[in-house]
Write an enzyme that holds these catalytic residues in place. Structure first.
Site, PDB file in Angstrom:
ATOM      1  N   ASP A 321     -70.729 -70.380  92.279  1.00 36.60           N
ATOM      2  CA  ASP A 321     -69.386 -70.245  91.893  1.00 36.60           C
ATOM      3  C   ASP A 321     -68.639 -71.505  91.710  1.00 36.60           C
ATOM      4  O   ASP A 321     -68.824 -72.437  92.299  1.00 36.60           O
ATOM      5  CB  ASP A 321     -68.741 -69.418  93.097  1.00 36.60           C
ATOM      6  CG  ASP A 321     -67.305 -69.062  92.735  1.00 36.60           C
ATOM      7  OD1 ASP A 321     -67.176 -68.146  92.091  1.00 36.60           O
ATOM      8  OD2 ASP A 321     -66.478 -70.038  93.194  1.00 36.60           O
ATOM      9  N   ASP A 364     -66.476 -67.402  86.244  1.00 38.96           N
ATOM     10  CA  ASP A 364     -66.701 -68.711  86.834  1.00 38.96           C
ATOM     11  C   ASP A 364     -68.255 -68.353  87.670  1.00 38.96           C
ATOM     12  O   ASP A 364     -68.488 -69.405  88.339  1.00 38.96           O
ATOM     13  CB  ASP A 364     -65.910 -69.477  87.251  1.00 38.96           C
ATOM     14  CG  ASP A 364     -65.356 -68.850  88.571  1.00 38.96           C
ATOM     15  OD1 ASP A 364     -65.501 -67.739  89.117  1.00 38.96           O
ATOM     16  OD2 ASP A 364     -64.847 -69.901  89.488  1.00 38.96           O
TER      17      ASP A 364
END
Length: 440
Positions: A321, A364
């Protein structure tokens, strides 16, 4: 039969388009009409007195002798086919009708030149075969060798190459080039690029003998020729089919026309393959980064787990992440965020092996599949490599952006035996690391 009547009969036979042969019991030619010269290029004077078998192509002589023996035994034949060698060394495809005359002790044969008919049939069969191959091929990589084989069965080639134009960028590339032994490269690409562009722009075939087309370091072959054929569909010119052969192979205008027709079928096959590849890519790859998407990731993870279980090996799943990515979108806009994601994807790809998988799950979030690990420490080393790579500044729109990734690692079989368990473990480890504010 009086002499005048016989002369008139022979004169009439000379008007026939088919060749008429009279051959004695020993196999020597006793008489031929004028059509023989048009078909074989030898005048009647050059043929009479010679064994007919001497003009038969070597590979057809045995079965021709067997056929002649059957005719001489009293079995007339209609439709026997073989090949003869013309005076200039070229081959001619002949269809015969023959019978034996006991009264004259001679074999009477009528020969029809069916070379053009057979060539047209062969090329028509090639177009059907190419269309069939296009329907059955999984992708262009498997289609191009089939196209090569299909054409090479009809024309004696020394190599085949395909140039294709990207549907969006129009950039020209050479996804296939092979000689009969499977060796590549076949072409000097910058030179081939120039000829291909000209052919695509004009839409007309081009026959050249430019030795600069040979790849650097290849021995010069003065008898080499290249035929560039445009690959044109109803929509656009999408590339060029490049055939390499010995000089003289493509001299026939009819052959070039037939090959050009074959090229139209190749163009349809290539276009269909490109569209199929685009549909597959859209279904399996992330449009922004070009990485495998969630669907393809799950397929690869299942296969990787299967291999690991069969080998009693070890594999790892990394869940990433990007920290503070939302701030980039909010402050610099989504365009800058997209550029950042593309560069992150590129750096992730450079941190792993070709056999590994980097995928984007969305937003993301990225995942990495690492196969054939010796120990969990291998996965930790890759995670550190990724963390350091992403820690370097990202030059985006004239700005130097900095970010870092939180990475969770799950090891098979220690942390789970199935995909769902491994994903939950890696996801939990990633969020724990993020909560603690340090690499984990």
């Amino acid at each position: 039969m009086d002499t005048n009547h016989q002369d008139r009969l022979l004169h009439s036979i000379d008007l026939l388009l088919d060749a008429v042969f009279l051959v004695d019991a020993s196999g020597r030619i006793v008489y031929v009409n004028a059509a023989s010269e048009r078909i074989l290029q030898y005048s009647p004077r050059e043929l009479i007195g010679h064994p007919l078998i001497d003009f038969v192509a070597p590979e057809d002589r045995d079965r021709t002798c067997e056929e002649a023996a059957r005719v001489m035994a009293g079995h007339p034949r209609v439709g026997f086919e073989n090949h003869y060698v013309r005076k200039d060394g070229s081959r001619v495809h002949i269809m015969w009708s023959a019978c034996w005359s006991d009264a004259d002790n001679m074999r009477i044969g009528v020969a029809r030149d069916v070379t053009e008919q057979k060539r047209a049939e062969a090329f028509q069969a090639a177009t059907y075969a190419i269309a069939d191959a296009a329907l059955k091929a999984d992708d262009l990589d498997s289609l191009f060798p089939q196209i090569h084989r299909i054409i090479a069965e009809r024309i004696p080639l020394t190599g085949v190459a395909v140039a294709t134009s990207d549907r969006q960028s129009k950039l020209l590339s050479f996804p296939y080039q092979q000689d009969p032994l499977g060796s590549a490269p076949l072409l000097n690409e910058p030179v081939a690029h120039r000829y291909s562009r000209n052919v695509i722009a004009s839409g007309h075939p081009l026959l050249v003998s430019d030795l600069n087309l040979l790849p650097p370091g290849a021995p010069a072959k003065a008898n080499t020729a290249w035929l560039f054929l445009p690959l044109v569909t109803r929509q656009d010119a999408i590339g060029a089919l490049i055939l390499q052969a010995n000089a003289g192979t493509f001299d026939s205008q009819k052959d070039r026309e037939l090959l050009n027709f074959v090229a139209t079928q190749v163009a349809v096959a290539v276009e269909r393959g490109q569209l199929k590849a685009e549909l597959i890519r859209a279904a399996q790859y992330d449009e922004l980064t070009g990485l495998p998407n969630r669907r393809l990731f799950h397929e690869r993870l299942d296969r990787a787990l299967g291999r690991s279980q069969r080998r009693h090996g070890r594999m790892a799943l990394l869940y990433l992440d990007i920290d503070d990515f939302k701030k980039v979108n909010d402050t610099l806009g989504h365009a800058a965020g997209d550029l950042l994601l593309q560069e992150i994807a590129r750096r992730l790809g450079s941190c792993v092996r070709h056999v590994d998988t980097v995928a984007r799950l969305g937003g993301d979030e990225f995942v990495v599949i690492l196969e054939d690990l010796h120990s969990p420490a291998d996965a930790a080393q890759v995670a550190d490599k990724i963390r350091h790579s992403l820690a370097r500044e990202f030059p985006i729109d004239g700005l130097a952006l900095h970010t870092q990734a939180s990475i969770g690692v799950a090891i098979h079989p220690e942390d789970g035996q199935d995909a769902d368990t491994l994903l939950r473990h890696a996801d939990s480890a990633m969020y724990l690391g993020k909560a603690l504010g340090r690499p984990r």
